[in-house]
Structure formats: C-alpha cells, structure tokens
Write an enzyme that holds these catalytic residues in place. Structure first.
Site, mmCIF file in Angstrom:
data_model
loop_
_atom_site.group_PDB
_atom_site.id
_atom_site.type_symbol
_atom_site.label_atom_id
_atom_site.label_comp_id
_atom_site.label_asym_id
_atom_site.label_seq_id
_atom_site.Cartn_x
_atom_site.Cartn_y
_atom_site.Cartn_z
ATOM 1 C CB SER A 69 -0.945 -0.066 1.194
ATOM 2 O OG SER A 69 -1.787 1.027 1.228
ATOM 3 C CG ASP A 116 -3.411 3.835 -0.903
ATOM 4 O OD1 ASP A 116 -4.079 3.611 -1.933
ATOM 5 O OD2 ASP A 116 -3.346 3.038 0.046
ATOM 6 C CG ASP A 148 -3.023 -0.658 -1.926
ATOM 7 O OD1 ASP A 148 -3.161 0.511 -1.516
ATOM 8 O OD2 ASP A 148 -3.400 -1.651 -1.267
ATOM 9 C CD GLU A 193 -9.352 2.995 8.425
ATOM 10 O OE1 GLU A 193 -9.185 2.478 9.532
ATOM 11 O OE2 GLU A 193 -8.527 2.883 7.501
ATOM 12 C CG ASN A 208 -6.774 6.214 6.339
ATOM 13 O OD1 ASN A 208 -7.711 5.874 5.642
ATOM 14 N ND2 ASN A 208 -6.146 5.379 7.151
ATOM 15 N N PRO A 251 -2.228 1.758 20.719
ATOM 16 C CG PRO A 251 -2.208 -0.484 21.420
ATOM 17 C CD PRO A 251 -2.929 0.806 21.622
ATOM 18 C CB SER A 252 0.298 1.541 15.396
ATOM 19 O OG SER A 252 0.335 0.924 14.129
ATOM 20 N N GLY A 253 -1.733 -0.939 14.997
ATOM 21 C CA GLY A 253 -1.813 -2.338 14.605
ATOM 22 C C GLY A 253 -0.889 -2.657 13.441
ATOM 23 C CB THR A 254 0.043 -1.141 10.449
ATOM 24 O OG1 THR A 254 0.019 0.259 10.751
ATOM 25 C CG2 THR A 254 -1.347 -1.600 10.074
#
Ligand SMILES: CC(=O)N[C@H]1[C@@H](OP(=O)(O)O)O[C@H](CO)[C@@H](O)[C@@H]1O
Ligand SMILES: [Mg+2]
EC number: 5.4.2.3
Length: 544
Positions: A86, A298, A300, A392, A394, A520-523
């Site tokens: 992505s 973005d 992808d 989202e 984003n 906390p980020s998941g990525t």
C-alpha cells in the site's frame, strides 16, 4: 478466462498421483527449503496482512499460498491473495488474503497465518494438518486462488512465491498480474457470486463503473463547464496504470489529468494519499493552481483524499470524513425523493474529526457509529444497515447496500409510476453500480465523488464548506512495548496502564472543543496520539 496450472515439474507429477486428496508433505517440504525463512524473524498478520522489507517476505508469500488453498477448500470458494504494501515505502512489500465476498480474512485465519509464517520449516506440516483438523478442511475439495500485485519491483517475484505455495498443494489459480487492491477484491467477489456481481475481468469492471457513471451524470454536465477538470496524484503506483486503462471508457466531460504516474518518481515518495494526509500539504510532482480540485491515491489505490489551495495559497484537505459526509448527504436526499425509509448510517473511527460527527448527527440527522481502527471493523458494522457508509479519516472507505435495499431500489427504478420518484430510484441504482462494495476503491470513490459534485453543481469550495474541521494533530511515539496499552470504547479510552486515562482527561479539560486518545498501532511499532481542539496551537500542545 484462462485457468493456469502450475508449471512446477514436481507438482505435475504429484497431482496425477494423489489428485489432491492428501497433502504431499514431501513436496511442501521441498519447496519450503526453496522459500526459506530468515532465521529469528517473527511477523504478525496485522490490520492489513503482513508488511515488512521485501527481502524478508519470500517465505511468507509461499506459506500464504499454502494457507490460501486450505481457506479455499474450507470455504468452497475462490480466495484472493494480494501482494502489496500500500502506502509503505517502495522497498517494503506485503501480502493479504481476501475472503469469499471480497472482504478481509476472518480473524481465526489471521492467527493461522501468523503461526504458519513464524513456524520453523519442520513445523509447517503439523500446522497445516492442525488447521485442516480444526477447520474441517476437506482435502477432496478443489481450491481456486486469484492473485494480484502492485507495481513494486519486488512484487512479481513475490507473487511467484505465492503461486508456488498454491501449486504445491494442488490449488488452481488465475494470476491477474498488475491490479489495484480493490480490483482484486472485486474479482474475488465476482468469482464467488457466479459472476452475478459482474464478470471477473478488469475490463468488465471498467465497463460496469463507466456505464454507471455515464448514466448517473447524464443531466449533470453542461457545455463549457470548467469545473470538471481534476488533477490526480497517482502516488507513482498501480492507480496510474489502471486509471489510464479506464480513461477511454469515461465521458470526455470529466477531464482527468494524471500526475506521479510512475514514469519518473518513486512509489509513495513525497506523494500519495498518506503523504498528503499526514503532512497536510500537496504532493510533489503536481502544480496546484488556486482553487483547482485535486486528489491523491495511495500506492495500491484503495484510498483517496481530495485537496486544493485557496486563493490565499492555504492548503485544504478533504479527507475520508468529508467524503463520507458528501456521499451520505447525497444518498439521504435521494432516499427522501424516493420516499423510502431505508436505514442509513455512517461508520467512523476515533480518528474522525469531531466536526464531521457533529455535522452528520446534528445537521444531517444521520446516525453515526464509532468502531475500532481497521477496515474490517468498519465494514462489519456497515453491514448492519440498509445503507452503511464507512470511511476512515485517511480516505479508505465505501458504501454497502443490503441485498433487500438493492432489490427494492432496482424494483422502484423500473416499476415506480411517479416520474420523480422513479428518476431518483434510477440515480440510486446507478450509484449502487458505481460503488465497489467489496472494499474502499480510489477509482470508484473518485467517480462517485465527481458524479455527486457534478450533479450538485458543487465546486470543491462548496463541498469543503459543508462543515469546518476542528484543528487536530496526530503523533507517533516509539515506546519499549506498545502492548502495555489497552483500550476500550472503540479505542477512545485507555484501560491499561492504570492512571493514564485520568491524566489524559485532566489535560483534555484544559482546552475548548477538545478530545484526545492514545492507542497502540496495529501496523507499526508505535503508539499513536490524536488530539483536537479549538485552535491548531491547542491541538498541538494537547497532543504533545
Ligand atoms: C490512524 C491511521 O491512519 N491508522 C491506519 C493504520 O492502522 P494503525 O493500526 O493505526 O497502524 O493502517 C491501517 C491499515 O492500512 C488503516 O486501516 C488505519 O486507518
Ligand atoms: Mg492502500
């Protein structure tokens, strides 16, 4: 449509003997050695599958090929495998599995994916057998996998590793080659709905979307209209190739100018939807004249944000929240014209700007639901309504229409006696056909937005003026172990470590119109901080 079988000599000899009834563990082991795992590497199937440096992903791809075959056998459906990272840097890559209706992989299978990826070579056999047993996978069942990839230099070789995994377990596959992530999701859905959704070709996708766009905007374009030109920043990614392919299907009134089309620049470097959203400025490689409507995909092409510079040179971002507002306003107006009481809701995450939520709830009277970050959570919630709009902030999002809603609308578009109501129903019908309901799709979203702006006679200013965003700030913080933070209430409140939420509450109280949360980020290995307040200065201070 051609179905390709693996050209692996070993596989050919296996399949004639075992006809896929048993797993050929010797072959699995042999190819596992060819796709060896770097020692000491552990990865997790996160919000968007696996993502890391491309050089560390060969074994992951092979193993996801194996797992995709089991998932396909278990669901008796076509499963998708998309090779992409992505918006991440060009050197990265990633992979995610796509479930039967084009949706994200089921959570229990995410765990198998993590387990299989981190296994040592000698453990692979046991894990595959365990999955088969736990999920009652019938090895007699055929498996069919569709594969797609983005334009990263590493993607071709990595997708070949997926094919090796699929083939060694006797799966059949179709390699779509270069496609956007949402195109691959769409293809999976087509295969599994016996092509009711549409034919499973990229060409059919273009034709369906273009036809719906032409029908929907029939009355919208006026001769000499100067507002319909749009500059598209394609992030030097797959979106450029695919938008170019689609262009010949679109009416000339929609003047698309493409930038960052991959001929010069580097993927996602100083451009693309993520760059524009995070840095709150236009991408490089595009000249933005005052008041010109621009957008960014973005890497992808599953995300889109719009932006413009005003006459004073100030940058304005129209993000996922603005897109959700525009689309839901349009749909609500059509529904009231049709005289139908279908349920409609907007699904957001904690990152949605507070102004958008307030506008939707108080002005538009549209119910808003907040869920955890990650498309799968939004998608799931949106399925609860006749019409579920989810985005989202984003820029990733789409609209879901329930089966009953689609049937009702199609019926009214044909049979309704009242002309005005019938026309409104037809517009809803074309909107349904224009939207890729499987997942957020930058190309499809672009066409929906352009159609709505044209129909409403809106400039980018009119759209932006629907509400004013609250100033906000997002930060990333590296900590020793982000997992010590646990959240509740759709990630808006911290429940561990103790005392942290009280501290945040104390700070938030000091500012007007303020809101803040950490999660906390998941990525990524970071903790994300979000704050909004009455002024940019206050939002910044609160976040820091
Ligand atoms: C604040 C933010 O933008 N978070 C992103 C990011 O998730 P995190 O869990 O925040 O790292 O990546 C996800 C996958 O692409 C996307 O769905 C999500 O919106
Ligand atoms: Mg993406």
């Amino acid at each position: 449509m051609h179905i390709y079988y693996s050209d692996l000599a070993a596989f050919n000899s296996i399949c004639t003997v075992s006809i896929f009834v048993e797993m050929d563990f010797d072959a699995v082991a042999k190819y596992s050695v060819l796709h060896a795992k770097p020692s000491g590497l552990t990865l997790q199937y996160g919000t968007a599958g696996f993502r890391t440096k491309a050089e560390n992903l060969d074994h992951v791809m092979y193993r996801m090929g194996l797992l995709a075959v089991l998932r396909s056998k278990q669901t008796k459906s076509t499963i998708g495998v998309m090779v992409t990272a992505s918006h991440n840097p060009e050197e990265d890559n990633g992979v995610k599995l796509v479930d039967p209706l084009g949706e994200m992989l089921a959570p229990s299978w995410e765990e198998y994916a993590t387990c299989l990826t981190n296994a040592e070579e000698q453990e692979i056999q046991t894990i595959l057998s365990d999955v088969c047993q736990k999920e009652a996978v019938s090895l007699h069942q055929d498996a069919f996998i569709v594969i797609g990839r983005d334009t990263r230099p590493s993607s071709k070789k990595l997708s070949q590793a997926v094919i090796d995994g699929v083939s060694v377990l006797g799966g059949q596959y179709h390699d779509y080659g270069l496609v956007t992530t949402p195109q691959l999701h769409y293809m999976v859905c087509c295969w599994n709905t016996q092509e009711h959704y549409e034919k499973a070709t990229v060409e059919a996708y273009y034709q369906k979307l273009a036809k719906a766009f032409v029908e929907l905007t029939k009355q919208a374009f006026s001769p000499g209209d100067s507002h319909r030109s749009l500059k598209v920043d394609c992030a030097n990614g797959i979106g450029a190739l695919k938008l170019q392919e689609m262009e010949c299907h679109l009416p000339r009134e929609l003047l698309i100018q493409m930038y960052n089309n991959g001929t010069k620049g580097k993927l996602n470097h100083l451009c693309g939807a993520d760059f524009v959203k995070v840095h709150q400025k236009p991408p490089q490689g595009i000249e933005v004249k005052p008041n010109e409507r621009c957008c960014s995909f973005d890497g992808d092409a599953d995300r889109i944000v719009y932006f413009y510079n005003d006459a004073a040179g100030h940058f304005h971002l129209l993000d996922g929240d603005k897109i959700a507002t525009l689309i839901s306003t349009f749909l609500k107006e059509l529904l009231s014209k049709v005289g139908q009481t279908l349920t409609m809701a907007v699904v957001q995450t904690a990152y949605a700007n507070g102004s958008s939520t307030r506008y939707l709830e108080e002005t538009m009277k549209v119910p808003v639901h907040c869920v955890k970050t990650g498309v799968k959570h939004l998608h799931q919630k949106a399925q609860e309504f006749d019409i579920g709009v989810y985005f989202e902030a984003n820029g990733h999002g789409t609209v879901l229409f329930s089966k009953a809603a689609v049937e009702k609308i199609r019926h009214l578009a044909k049979e309704e006696k009242d002309n005005q109501k019938r026309e409104a129903a037809k517009m809803l019908e074309n909107t349904i056909d224009l939207i890729n309901q499987t997942v957020g799709d930058a190309i499809s979203d672009l066409l929906v937005i352009e159609a709505i702006l044209a129909l409403k006679g809106f400039t980018v200013h009119h759209w932006d003026a629907m509400y004013t965003d609250l100033p906000n700030r997002q930060l990333k913080i590296k900590v020793a172990d982000r997992r010590v933070i646990d959240t509740a209430d759709a990630e808006r409140r911290v429940v561990a470590p103790p005392g942290l939420q009280e501290k945040i509450d104390g700070l938030v109280k000091k500012y007007k119109l303020s809101r803040a949360f950490v999660r906390p980020s998941g990525t990524e290995d970071v903790v994300r901080v979000y704050a909004e307040a009455d002024t940019q200065e206050n939002a910044d201070t609160l976040a820091h």
